[in-house]
Design a protein around this motif. Structure first.
Motif, PDB file in Angstrom:
ATOM      1  N   ALA A  71       0.801  -1.224   0.000  1.00 19.64           N
ATOM      2  CA  ALA A  71       0.000   0.000   0.000  1.00 19.64           C
ATOM      3  C   ALA A  71       0.837   1.278   0.000  1.00 19.64           C
ATOM      4  CB  ALA A  71      -0.957  -0.007   1.190  1.00 19.64           C
ATOM      5  N   LEU A  72       1.764   1.410   0.920  1.00 16.40           N
ATOM      6  CA  LEU A  72       2.528   2.645   1.013  1.00 16.40           C
ATOM      7  C   LEU A  72       3.533   2.778  -0.129  1.00 16.40           C
ATOM      8  CD1 LEU A  72       3.013   3.005   4.861  1.00 16.40           C
ATOM      9  CD2 LEU A  72       1.539   4.342   3.341  1.00 16.40           C
ATOM     10  N   GLU A  73       3.985   1.661  -0.664  1.00 18.06           N
ATOM     11  CA  GLU A  73       4.844   1.732  -1.838  1.00 18.06           C
ATOM     12  C   GLU A  73       4.072   2.263  -3.045  1.00 18.06           C
ATOM     13  OE1 GLU A  73       8.298   1.215  -2.470  1.00 18.06           O
ATOM     14  OE2 GLU A  73       8.057   1.673  -0.354  1.00 18.06           O
ATOM     15  N   LYS A  74       2.785   1.989  -3.095  1.00 20.08           N
ATOM     16  CA  LYS A  74       1.958   2.552  -4.162  1.00 20.08           C
ATOM     17  C   LYS A  74       1.929   4.087  -4.066  1.00 20.08           C
ATOM     18  CE  LYS A  74      -1.130  -1.399  -4.843  1.00 20.08           C
ATOM     19  NZ  LYS A  74      -2.529  -1.888  -4.779  1.00 20.08           N
ATOM     20  N   GLU A  75       1.825   4.604  -2.854  1.00 18.78           N
ATOM     21  CA  GLU A  75       1.816   6.061  -2.685  1.00 18.78           C
ATOM     22  C   GLU A  75       3.163   6.661  -3.075  1.00 18.78           C
ATOM     23  OE1 GLU A  75      -1.023   7.604  -2.279  1.00 18.78           O
ATOM     24  OE2 GLU A  75      -1.774   5.542  -2.284  1.00 18.78           O
ATOM     25  N   ARG A  76       4.249   5.976  -2.714  1.00 22.24           N
ATOM     26  CA  ARG A  76       5.577   6.461  -3.110  1.00 22.24           C
ATOM     27  C   ARG A  76       5.710   6.500  -4.631  1.00 22.24           C
ATOM     28  NH1 ARG A  76       9.311   4.569  -5.525  1.00 22.24           N
ATOM     29  NH2 ARG A  76       8.435   2.471  -5.445  1.00 22.24           N
ATOM     30  N   ALA A  77       5.297   5.426  -5.284  1.00 25.54           N
ATOM     31  CA  ALA A  77       5.414   5.354  -6.737  1.00 25.54           C
ATOM     32  C   ALA A  77       4.517   6.380  -7.416  1.00 25.54           C
ATOM     33  CB  ALA A  77       5.058   3.946  -7.217  1.00 25.54           C
ATOM     34  N   ALA A  78       3.310   6.573  -6.893  1.00 24.85           N
ATOM     35  CA  ALA A  78       2.382   7.546  -7.489  1.00 24.85           C
ATOM     36  C   ALA A  78       2.931   8.959  -7.377  1.00 24.85           C
ATOM     37  CB  ALA A  78       1.016   7.446  -6.811  1.00 24.85           C
ATOM     38  N   ALA A 105       5.853   9.471  -9.795  1.00 23.55           N
ATOM     39  CA  ALA A 105       5.344   9.592 -11.164  1.00 23.55           C
ATOM     40  C   ALA A 105       4.753  10.978 -11.405  1.00 23.55           C
ATOM     41  CB  ALA A 105       4.293   8.516 -11.433  1.00 23.55           C
ATOM     42  N   PHE A 106       4.025  11.499 -10.415  1.00 27.13           N
ATOM     43  CA  PHE A 106       3.452  12.837 -10.566  1.00 27.13           C
ATOM     44  C   PHE A 106       4.540  13.902 -10.657  1.00 27.13           C
ATOM     45  CE2 PHE A 106       2.168  16.800  -8.396  1.00 27.13           C
ATOM     46  CZ  PHE A 106       1.328  17.291  -9.390  1.00 27.13           C
ATOM     47  N   LEU A 107       5.563  13.788  -9.834  1.00 23.00           N
ATOM     48  CA  LEU A 107       6.652  14.767  -9.869  1.00 23.00           C
ATOM     49  C   LEU A 107       7.358  14.750 -11.228  1.00 23.00           C
ATOM     50  CD1 LEU A 107       8.182  14.288  -6.305  1.00 23.00           C
ATOM     51  CD2 LEU A 107       6.766  16.186  -7.108  1.00 23.00           C
ATOM     52  N   SER A 126      11.828  24.232  -8.608  1.00 24.39           N
ATOM     53  CA  SER A 126      13.201  23.740  -8.740  1.00 24.39           C
ATOM     54  C   SER A 126      13.163  22.236  -8.991  1.00 24.39           C
ATOM     55  CB  SER A 126      14.020  24.032  -7.481  1.00 24.39           C
ATOM     56  OG  SER A 126      13.574  23.236  -6.405  1.00 24.39           O
ATOM     57  N   ASP A 127      14.292  21.736  -9.481  1.00 24.15           N
ATOM     58  CA  ASP A 127      14.371  20.295  -9.734  1.00 24.15           C
ATOM     59  C   ASP A 127      15.690  19.728  -9.211  1.00 24.15           C
ATOM     60  OD1 ASP A 127      16.171  21.358 -11.513  1.00 24.15           O
ATOM     61  OD2 ASP A 127      15.301  20.434 -13.307  1.00 24.15           O
ATOM     62  N   GLU A 128      16.208  20.324  -8.134  1.00 23.58           N
ATOM     63  CA  GLU A 128      17.530  19.901  -7.657  1.00 23.58           C
ATOM     64  C   GLU A 128      17.487  18.576  -6.903  1.00 23.58           C
ATOM     65  OE1 GLU A 128      16.131  22.460  -4.096  1.00 23.58           O
ATOM     66  OE2 GLU A 128      15.817  22.344  -6.266  1.00 23.58           O
ATOM     67  N   ILE A 129      16.303  18.153  -6.463  1.00 25.02           N
ATOM     68  CA  ILE A 129      16.182  16.877  -5.757  1.00 25.02           C
ATOM     69  C   ILE A 129      15.391  15.917  -6.633  1.00 25.02           C
ATOM     70  CG2 ILE A 129      15.364  15.714  -3.677  1.00 25.02           C
ATOM     71  CD1 ILE A 129      15.664  18.305  -2.170  1.00 25.02           C
ATOM     72  N   ALA A 130      15.889  14.717  -6.802  1.00 25.37           N
ATOM     73  CA  ALA A 130      15.246  13.729  -7.667  1.00 25.37           C
ATOM     74  C   ALA A 130      13.865  13.352  -7.139  1.00 25.37           C
ATOM     75  CB  ALA A 130      16.114  12.479  -7.770  1.00 25.37           C
ATOM     76  N   PRO A 131      12.899  13.121  -8.035  1.00 19.03           N
ATOM     77  CA  PRO A 131      11.561  12.700  -7.600  1.00 19.03           C
ATOM     78  C   PRO A 131      11.587  11.492  -6.676  1.00 19.03           C
ATOM     79  CG  PRO A 131      11.509  13.279  -9.920  1.00 19.03           C
ATOM     80  CD  PRO A 131      12.955  13.306  -9.496  1.00 19.03           C
ATOM     81  N   GLU A 132      12.489  10.546  -6.952  1.00 16.52           N
ATOM     82  CA  GLU A 132      12.566   9.350  -6.120  1.00 16.52           C
ATOM     83  C   GLU A 132      13.013   9.677  -4.695  1.00 16.52           C
ATOM     84  OE1 GLU A 132      12.372   8.444 -10.240  1.00 16.52           O
ATOM     85  OE2 GLU A 132      13.815   9.716  -9.157  1.00 16.52           O
ATOM     86  N   THR A 133      13.887  10.680  -4.552  1.00 20.28           N
ATOM     87  CA  THR A 133      14.344  11.086  -3.224  1.00 20.28           C
ATOM     88  C   THR A 133      13.227  11.766  -2.454  1.00 20.28           C
ATOM     89  OG1 THR A 133      16.598  11.378  -4.059  1.00 20.28           O
ATOM     90  CG2 THR A 133      16.062  12.455  -1.973  1.00 20.28           C
ATOM     91  N   VAL A 134      12.490  12.640  -3.136  1.00 19.00           N
ATOM     92  CA  VAL A 134      11.359  13.322  -2.495  1.00 19.00           C
ATOM     93  C   VAL A 134      10.300  12.316  -2.080  1.00 19.00           C
ATOM     94  CG1 VAL A 134       9.511  15.009  -2.823  1.00 19.00           C
ATOM     95  CG2 VAL A 134      11.781  15.446  -3.798  1.00 19.00           C
ATOM     96  N   SER A 135       9.944  11.423  -2.991  1.00 20.75           N
ATOM     97  CA  SER A 135       8.879  10.453  -2.689  1.00 20.75           C
ATOM     98  C   SER A 135       9.293   9.502  -1.573  1.00 20.75           C
ATOM     99  CB  SER A 135       8.486   9.680  -3.953  1.00 20.75           C
ATOM    100  OG  SER A 135       9.575   8.933  -4.461  1.00 20.75           O
TER     101      SER A 135
END
Length: 210
Positions: A99-106, A109-111, A186-195
């Protein structure tokens, strides 16, 4: 400004005006992408149909094959962008089961989508006044997708059983502002790091453990 793929959703172009052929679908895709660029750059009021057709490389008359007015293509564009966000999230979730991995992936993807299509923020924000029904529908639909995922997590025994609509809207609101900060400003932090950081927040909360 990046354009959407012609494989992505085309949503609601007005009753009786859905394209019946692949060529028509591609033409409508060009018009919607051109409208996204036009309204994203100039806003609804300063954008024009003639500029949209120039960007799309189509004749002015072609526009009226699919849309009756600037208002109509704007409404269709809001629906289309909302559909693209949903499709991008669905694709990211295809390989996730927890469940929570789905929120991370979503969220990741949005970012990524928001970085590629920064015009979405201006267009959705402006729709509050140009297309209030579409504005509300966008957020209600997004929240309902999150709520459905939470309910699936509850059913699987992975999440607390008292989660509901308030939590779904809270997650959506958080994601919207994360997109503003880490995709638009800004885009200095990768989406994967933020999520991943947000995922830790959802898993552990912010209270200090005893």
């Amino acid at each position: 400004m990046p354009m959407a793929s012609d494989q992505e959703p085309i949503a609601g172009a007005g009753e009786g005006k859905q394209p019946r052929t692949e060529r028509g679908r591609k033409t409508m895709r060009k018009l919607l992408d051109a409208a996204a660029a036009e309204f994203g750059e100039k806003g609804f009021h300063d954008g024009s149909i003639s500029a949209i057709t120039r960007r799309a490389g189509t004749a002015l008359g072609t526009f009226y094959t699919y849309f009756d007015s600037k208002d109509e293509i704007f409404r269709a564009l809001v629906n289309d962008l909302s559909g693209q966000v949903g499709a991008r999230a669905a694709a990211a979730l295809a390989s996730e089961t927890e469940a929570l991995e789905k929120e991370r992936a979503a969220l990741a993807a949005f970012l990524r989508f928001a970085r590629e299509h920064q015009e979405i923020y201006r267009i959705i924000d402006e729709s509050e006044f140009v297309d209030p029904q579409g504005f509300r529908h966008h957020y209600e639909t997004t929240a309902s997708r999150i709520l459905a995922r939470l309910q699936q997590g509850i059913a699987a025994g992975e999440l607390r059983d008292d989660l509901g609509e308030p939590e779904a809207w809270a997650i959506m609101g958080m994601n919207v502002f994360l997109g503003l900060r880490f995709a638009i400003w800004s885009d200095e932090i990768a989406p994967e790091t933020v999520s991943a950081a947000v995922n830790r927040l959802l898993r552990e909360g912010i209270g200090k453990k005893a």
